[in-house]
Write a protein that holds these residues in place. Structure first.
Motif, short mmCIF file in Angstrom:
data_model
loop_
_atom_site.label_atom_id
_atom_site.label_comp_id
_atom_site.label_asym_id
_atom_site.label_seq_id
_atom_site.Cartn_x
_atom_site.Cartn_y
_atom_site.Cartn_z
N GLY A 82 -11.88 -55.80 29.76
CA GLY A 82 -11.64 -55.89 28.32
C GLY A 82 -10.49 -54.97 27.95
O GLY A 82 -10.29 -53.92 28.59
N SER A 83 -9.71 -55.34 26.93
CA SER A 83 -8.61 -54.44 26.61
C SER A 83 -9.14 -53.17 25.96
O SER A 83 -8.46 -52.14 25.96
CB SER A 83 -7.53 -55.12 25.76
N ASP A 84 -10.36 -53.17 25.44
CA ASP A 84 -10.94 -51.92 24.94
C ASP A 84 -11.00 -50.87 26.05
O ASP A 84 -10.74 -49.69 25.82
CB ASP A 84 -12.34 -52.15 24.37
N VAL A 86 -9.01 -50.84 28.72
CA VAL A 86 -7.61 -50.48 29.02
C VAL A 86 -7.11 -49.48 27.97
O VAL A 86 -6.43 -48.50 28.30
CB VAL A 86 -6.73 -51.75 29.05
N LEU A 87 -7.47 -49.72 26.71
CA LEU A 87 -7.06 -48.80 25.64
C LEU A 87 -7.67 -47.41 25.85
O LEU A 87 -7.00 -46.39 25.70
CB LEU A 87 -7.49 -49.35 24.28
N SER A 88 -8.93 -47.40 26.21
CA SER A 88 -9.60 -46.12 26.42
C SER A 88 -8.89 -45.32 27.52
O SER A 88 -8.59 -44.13 27.36
CB SER A 88 -11.06 -46.39 26.78
N PHE A 111 -10.91 -48.86 16.40
CA PHE A 111 -11.30 -48.20 17.65
C PHE A 111 -10.37 -47.02 17.99
O PHE A 111 -10.77 -46.09 18.69
CB PHE A 111 -11.29 -49.20 18.81
N TYR A 112 -9.12 -47.02 17.48
CA TYR A 112 -8.19 -45.95 17.89
C TYR A 112 -8.71 -44.54 17.55
O TYR A 112 -8.69 -43.67 18.41
CB TYR A 112 -6.78 -46.18 17.31
N PRO A 113 -9.16 -44.31 16.31
CA PRO A 113 -9.69 -42.96 16.03
C PRO A 113 -10.94 -42.63 16.84
O PRO A 113 -11.20 -41.45 17.13
CB PRO A 113 -9.99 -43.00 14.52
N ILE A 181 1.93 -50.67 22.50
CA ILE A 181 1.85 -51.81 21.58
C ILE A 181 0.67 -52.66 22.02
O ILE A 181 0.66 -53.20 23.13
CB ILE A 181 3.14 -52.67 21.59
N ASP A 182 -0.31 -52.76 21.14
CA ASP A 182 -1.52 -53.54 21.41
C ASP A 182 -1.26 -54.96 20.88
O ASP A 182 -1.30 -55.19 19.68
CB ASP A 182 -2.68 -52.85 20.69
N GLU A 183 -0.98 -55.86 21.81
CA GLU A 183 -0.60 -57.24 21.41
C GLU A 183 -1.78 -58.20 21.51
O GLU A 183 -1.63 -59.33 21.99
CB GLU A 183 0.59 -57.72 22.26
N TYR A 209 -7.80 -61.08 26.96
CA TYR A 209 -8.19 -62.48 27.16
C TYR A 209 -9.15 -62.95 26.05
O TYR A 209 -9.59 -64.09 26.05
CB TYR A 209 -8.93 -62.62 28.51
N SER A 210 -9.50 -62.05 25.13
CA SER A 210 -10.59 -62.37 24.20
C SER A 210 -10.19 -63.27 23.05
O SER A 210 -11.04 -63.90 22.44
CB SER A 210 -11.17 -61.09 23.61
N LYS A 211 -8.91 -63.32 22.70
CA LYS A 211 -8.52 -64.04 21.49
C LYS A 211 -7.81 -65.34 21.87
O LYS A 211 -8.44 -66.37 21.91
CB LYS A 211 -7.64 -63.13 20.61
N SER A 212 -6.51 -65.29 22.18
CA SER A 212 -5.81 -66.55 22.44
C SER A 212 -6.32 -67.24 23.70
O SER A 212 -6.20 -68.45 23.83
CB SER A 212 -4.30 -66.31 22.55
C1 LIG Z 1 -10.02 -57.67 19.77
C2 LIG Z 1 -9.09 -56.51 19.91
C3 LIG Z 1 -9.06 -55.75 21.07
C4 LIG Z 1 -10.18 -55.80 22.08
O1 LIG Z 1 -10.13 -56.76 22.97
P1 LIG Z 1 -11.17 -56.85 24.17
O2 LIG Z 1 -10.27 -57.29 25.27
O3 LIG Z 1 -12.15 -57.88 23.75
O4 LIG Z 1 -11.79 -55.52 24.44
C5 LIG Z 1 -8.10 -54.77 21.19
N1 LIG Z 1 -7.22 -54.52 20.21
C6 LIG Z 1 -7.24 -55.21 19.06
C7 LIG Z 1 -6.26 -54.88 18.00
C8 LIG Z 1 -8.19 -56.22 18.88
O5 LIG Z 1 -8.25 -56.85 17.73
#
Ligand SMILES: *Cc1c(COP(=O)(O)O)cnc(C)c1O
Length: 352
Positions: A82-84, A86-88, A111-113, A181-183, A209-212
């Motif tokens: 999940g990108s969450d 990766v962000l962490s 989630f950033y803060p 940049i969170d795309e 992979y969660s959206k598009s």
């Molecule tokens: C949905 C979303 C994510 C999280 O995506 P996952 O891959 O499901 O963890 C990350 N950043 C933003 C801005 C989002 O809206």
């Protein structure tokens, strides 16, 4: 019994996933269409015997497929659960308050803060312009920072920054600090910053992979950047969990990233429904900032976000509102199928 760290924890609150009844779900920006049909074909032939063994800890085949899609080398790709996740790892690896605060917009992914608090990183929320746009000049020196993170298009607003603005920002921002940049929503109409990563070794671009790609259920995301950035993320991963991506997800991710034709069709339908919804709401005097995402952010004078949310929920439609000063009168509406948008429009017409 609890550590002080634990007592101070302020977890992220994800959008509702109610199980009590079925709703038209327009609240968590999932894709309303199924993922690539090639995934169904793959799953039918899965041999459970293969699940006995650990997956490839480096997700190499998946990273190769992602690299091919973006004309990069696998050493420029980090894949995560999940990108969450990766962000962490990104917050852990690159942001350090001893060098200044990390900067992000006042209204952005909430989630950033949470990551900042989790890792003890100080942050500053930079106000948006009156029209809710991000003003990149506000993120440059003389304002001190240890890094910058921007969602582009920004969530929950939907406005995208043009690539030319990101490029001139990268020219002026200190090269020894990371810009992320969170795309997550880029495929719905924004201009990706991926072409810039060959020129700026301090630029990290994160996708999901969660959206598009219609795969929120398998939890996959990735980061694209210079090798030193990717190596740092890998070191963080190997300090938390060396096998974060399971065998099935690695394979599904590989299949999905390669099926661009299929996903292009979904994206086109979603963009056209977004434009139809925006036009209809504007005709009814709703204010809708221009969205390049698979959601819109909307408000109407005299209505609170909470009231809109509650009325729609009572009528079987879930949207999201944020109990945050400054955006309380907005709701965020995920773009669904044509039928779902029609149902939403008739409830809005009947109630507001
Ligand atoms: C949905 C979303 C994510 C999280 O995506 P996952 O891959 O499901 O963890 C990350 N950043 C933003 C801005 C989002 O809206």
């Amino acid at each position: 019994m609890l550590s002080q760290r634990m007592k101070n924890l302020k977890p992220y609150v994800p959008g509702e996933q109610p199980q009590d009844r079925s709703y038209i779900k327009l609240n968590t920006n999932e894709n309303p269409y199924p993922p690539s049909p090639k995934i169904g074909a793959f799953l039918k032939d899965v041999d459970p015997e293969n699940l006995r063994r650990y997956p490839d800890p480096t997700s190499l085949d998946l990273r190769r497929a992602i690299a091919a899609r973006f004309n990069l080398d696998p050493k420029n790709v980090f894949a995560g659960n999940g990108s969450d996740e990766v962000l962490s790892f990104t917050f852990y690896a690159f942001f350090d308050s001893s060098e200044g605060d990390v900067l992000f917009p006042e209204f952005t992914y909430t989630f950033y803060p949470v990551y900042c608090d989790f890792y003890g990183i100080h942050y500053q929320r930079i106000p948006l312009a009156n029209d809710l746009r991000v003003r990149l000049n506000d993120y440059l020196p003389p304002r001190q920072s240890c890094g910058v993170i921007l969602a582009n298009p920004n969530a929950p607003i939907g406005i995208a920054l043009p690539l030319s603005e990101i490029e001139s920002f990268m020219e002026k921002y200190p090269r020894d600090r990371v810009v992320v940049i969170d795309e997550a929503y880029i495929d719905f109409g924004g201009q990706s910053a991926v072409p810039l990563i060959k020129r700026y070794a301090n630029l990290l671009v994160i996708h999901t992979y969660s959206k598009s790609r219609s795969l929120a259920g398998i939890r996959l995301g990735f980061a694209l950047g210079s090798q030193p950035l990717i190596d740092a993320l890998t070191a963080v991963k190997d300090s938390f969990n060396s096998y974060p991506i399971d065998r099935l997800a690695q394979k599904i991710g590989e299949i999905a990233i390669s099926d661009t034709t299929y996903y292009q069709q979904l994206t086109t339908k979603i963009i056209s429904e977004r434009n139809r919804l925006t036009t209809a709401l504007q005709r009814w005097n709703w204010e809708v900032p221009p969205s390049s995402a698979n959601f819109i952010f909307a408000r109407k004078k005299g209505l609170s976000g909470k009231d809109v949310y509650q009325t729609l929920k009572n009528n079987g439609i879930l949207v999201r509102y944020f109990d945050i000063e400054g955006i309380r009168d907005f709701v965020r509406i995920t773009i669904g199928t044509s039928d779902e948008i029609n149902a939403l429009l008739s409830e809005i017409k009947a109630n507001f």
